[in-house]
Design a protein around this motif. Structure first.
Motif, PDB file in Angstrom:
ATOM      1  N   GLY A 173       0.782  -1.224   0.000  1.00  0.00           N
ATOM      2  CA  GLY A 173       0.000   0.000   0.000  1.00  0.00           C
ATOM      3  C   GLY A 173       0.817   1.278   0.000  1.00  0.00           C
ATOM      4  N   VAL A 174       2.111   1.180   0.254  1.00  0.00           N
ATOM      5  CA  VAL A 174       2.950   2.370   0.320  1.00  0.00           C
ATOM      6  C   VAL A 174       2.937   3.145  -1.001  1.00  0.00           C
ATOM      7  CG1 VAL A 174       5.356   3.150   0.510  1.00  0.00           C
ATOM      8  CG2 VAL A 174       4.447   1.506   2.132  1.00  0.00           C
ATOM      9  N   PHE A 175       2.882   2.431  -2.104  1.00  0.00           N
ATOM     10  CA  PHE A 175       2.953   3.080  -3.410  1.00  0.00           C
ATOM     11  C   PHE A 175       1.595   3.229  -4.081  1.00  0.00           C
ATOM     12  CE2 PHE A 175       7.138   1.061  -2.800  1.00  0.00           C
ATOM     13  CZ  PHE A 175       7.893   2.224  -2.775  1.00  0.00           C
ATOM     14  N   SER A 176       0.510   3.076  -3.347  1.00  0.00           N
ATOM     15  CA  SER A 176      -0.823   3.135  -3.946  1.00  0.00           C
ATOM     16  C   SER A 176      -1.096   4.458  -4.646  1.00  0.00           C
ATOM     17  CB  SER A 176      -1.893   2.902  -2.880  1.00  0.00           C
ATOM     18  OG  SER A 176      -1.729   1.644  -2.293  1.00  0.00           O
ATOM     19  N   VAL A 177      -0.863   5.558  -3.962  1.00  0.00           N
ATOM     20  CA  VAL A 177      -1.146   6.869  -4.553  1.00  0.00           C
ATOM     21  C   VAL A 177      -0.201   7.163  -5.719  1.00  0.00           C
ATOM     22  CG1 VAL A 177      -1.200   9.360  -4.114  1.00  0.00           C
ATOM     23  CG2 VAL A 177      -2.248   7.770  -2.491  1.00  0.00           C
ATOM     24  N   PRO A 178       1.126   7.007  -5.565  1.00  0.00           N
ATOM     25  CA  PRO A 178       1.990   7.265  -6.723  1.00  0.00           C
ATOM     26  C   PRO A 178       1.662   6.359  -7.922  1.00  0.00           C
ATOM     27  CG  PRO A 178       3.314   7.077  -4.745  1.00  0.00           C
ATOM     28  CD  PRO A 178       1.911   6.712  -4.371  1.00  0.00           C
ATOM     29  N   MET A 179       1.281   5.108  -7.652  1.00  0.00           N
ATOM     30  CA  MET A 179       0.935   4.196  -8.741  1.00  0.00           C
ATOM     31  C   MET A 179      -0.320   4.679  -9.463  1.00  0.00           C
ATOM     32  SD  MET A 179       1.922   1.410 -10.271  1.00  0.00           S
ATOM     33  CE  MET A 179       2.928   0.554  -9.103  1.00  0.00           C
ATOM     34  N   ALA A 180      -1.314   5.119  -8.710  1.00  0.00           N
ATOM     35  CA  ALA A 180      -2.537   5.637  -9.324  1.00  0.00           C
ATOM     36  C   ALA A 180      -2.245   6.899 -10.131  1.00  0.00           C
ATOM     37  CB  ALA A 180      -3.582   5.924  -8.249  1.00  0.00           C
ATOM     38  N   GLU A 181      -1.427   7.776  -9.585  1.00  0.00           N
ATOM     39  CA  GLU A 181      -1.069   8.999 -10.309  1.00  0.00           C
ATOM     40  C   GLU A 181      -0.311   8.675 -11.592  1.00  0.00           C
ATOM     41  OE1 GLU A 181       1.060  11.095  -7.280  1.00  0.00           O
ATOM     42  OE2 GLU A 181      -0.772  11.977  -6.444  1.00  0.00           O
ATOM     43  N   HIS A 182       0.600   7.719 -11.513  1.00  0.00           N
ATOM     44  CA  HIS A 182       1.361   7.301 -12.694  1.00  0.00           C
ATOM     45  C   HIS A 182       0.421   6.729 -13.758  1.00  0.00           C
ATOM     46  CE1 HIS A 182       4.734   5.800 -15.025  1.00  0.00           C
ATOM     47  NE2 HIS A 182       4.148   4.617 -15.050  1.00  0.00           N
ATOM     48  N   THR A 183      -0.518   5.906 -13.339  1.00  0.00           N
ATOM     49  CA  THR A 183      -1.475   5.309 -14.269  1.00  0.00           C
ATOM     50  C   THR A 183      -2.305   6.387 -14.948  1.00  0.00           C
ATOM     51  OG1 THR A 183      -1.576   3.318 -12.910  1.00  0.00           O
ATOM     52  CG2 THR A 183      -3.385   3.671 -14.462  1.00  0.00           C
ATOM     53  N   MET A 184      -2.786   7.340 -14.177  1.00  0.00           N
ATOM     54  CA  MET A 184      -3.573   8.428 -14.764  1.00  0.00           C
ATOM     55  C   MET A 184      -2.715   9.254 -15.730  1.00  0.00           C
ATOM     56  SD  MET A 184      -6.546   7.874 -13.823  1.00  0.00           S
ATOM     57  CE  MET A 184      -7.306   9.314 -14.515  1.00  0.00           C
ATOM     58  N   GLY A 185      -1.472   9.459 -15.373  1.00  0.00           N
ATOM     59  CA  GLY A 185      -0.561  10.182 -16.262  1.00  0.00           C
ATOM     60  C   GLY A 185      -0.347   9.458 -17.580  1.00  0.00           C
TER      61      GLY A 185
END
Length: 142
Positions: free
Chosen positions: A95-107
């Motif tokens: 879960g540590v990278f959940s937000v950065p992963m979501a942001e990367h996906t949206m990017g």
């Protein structure tokens, strides 16, 4: 103790990690092992282990171990009876990278929005009709 070896070198903690921990907590003895060769000698005095995995036979040597932090997102490789019954705290970075992963996906998705809308606009102009071109307009408002 920090001991993580992985074929993908970027997944291995750098010695700088151990140095930063030593600087923050000088009373702690921090051992950084780049591979598993010296693990048997260090395990008996280890209170905290940071690594991908610790096997049941290695756990027997870790007499003082209180906390095992797995660097893997999953801990299935650690759910053997000896560790489950030991009372040792097991943590992981899930879960540590959940937000950065979501942001990367949206990017990564953003350019497809522009491509989709451009293709839709081009089809509408060619046909001379005002029509909807799929779901791109409802998902990605202009």
């Amino acid at each position: 103790m920090i001991c993580v070896w992985h074929p993908f070198t970027e997944w291995r903690p750098k010695p700088l990690v151990a140095e930063a921990i030593r600087k923050r907590w000088p009373e702690m003895r921090v051992v950084h092992l780049p591979d598993y060769d010296q693990l048997p000698q260090e395990l008996p005095d280890t209170d905290i282990f940071v690594g991908y995995s610790l096997r049941a036979k290695q756990l027997k040597d870790a007499k003082k171990l209180k906390w095992l932090h797995s660097t893997a997102a999953g801990v299935a490789q650690l759910m053997y009876p000896e560790l489950r019954d030991s009372g040792i705290m097991v943590t992981n970075p899930s879960g540590v990278f959940s937000v950065p992963m979501a942001e990367h996906t949206m990017g990564l998705c953003w350019p497809w929005r522009e491509i989709s809308l451009t293709r839709c606009d081009n089809r509408t102009k060619r046909s001379g009709r005002n029509r909807s071109c799929g779901t791109s307009r409802s998902i990605w408002p202009r």
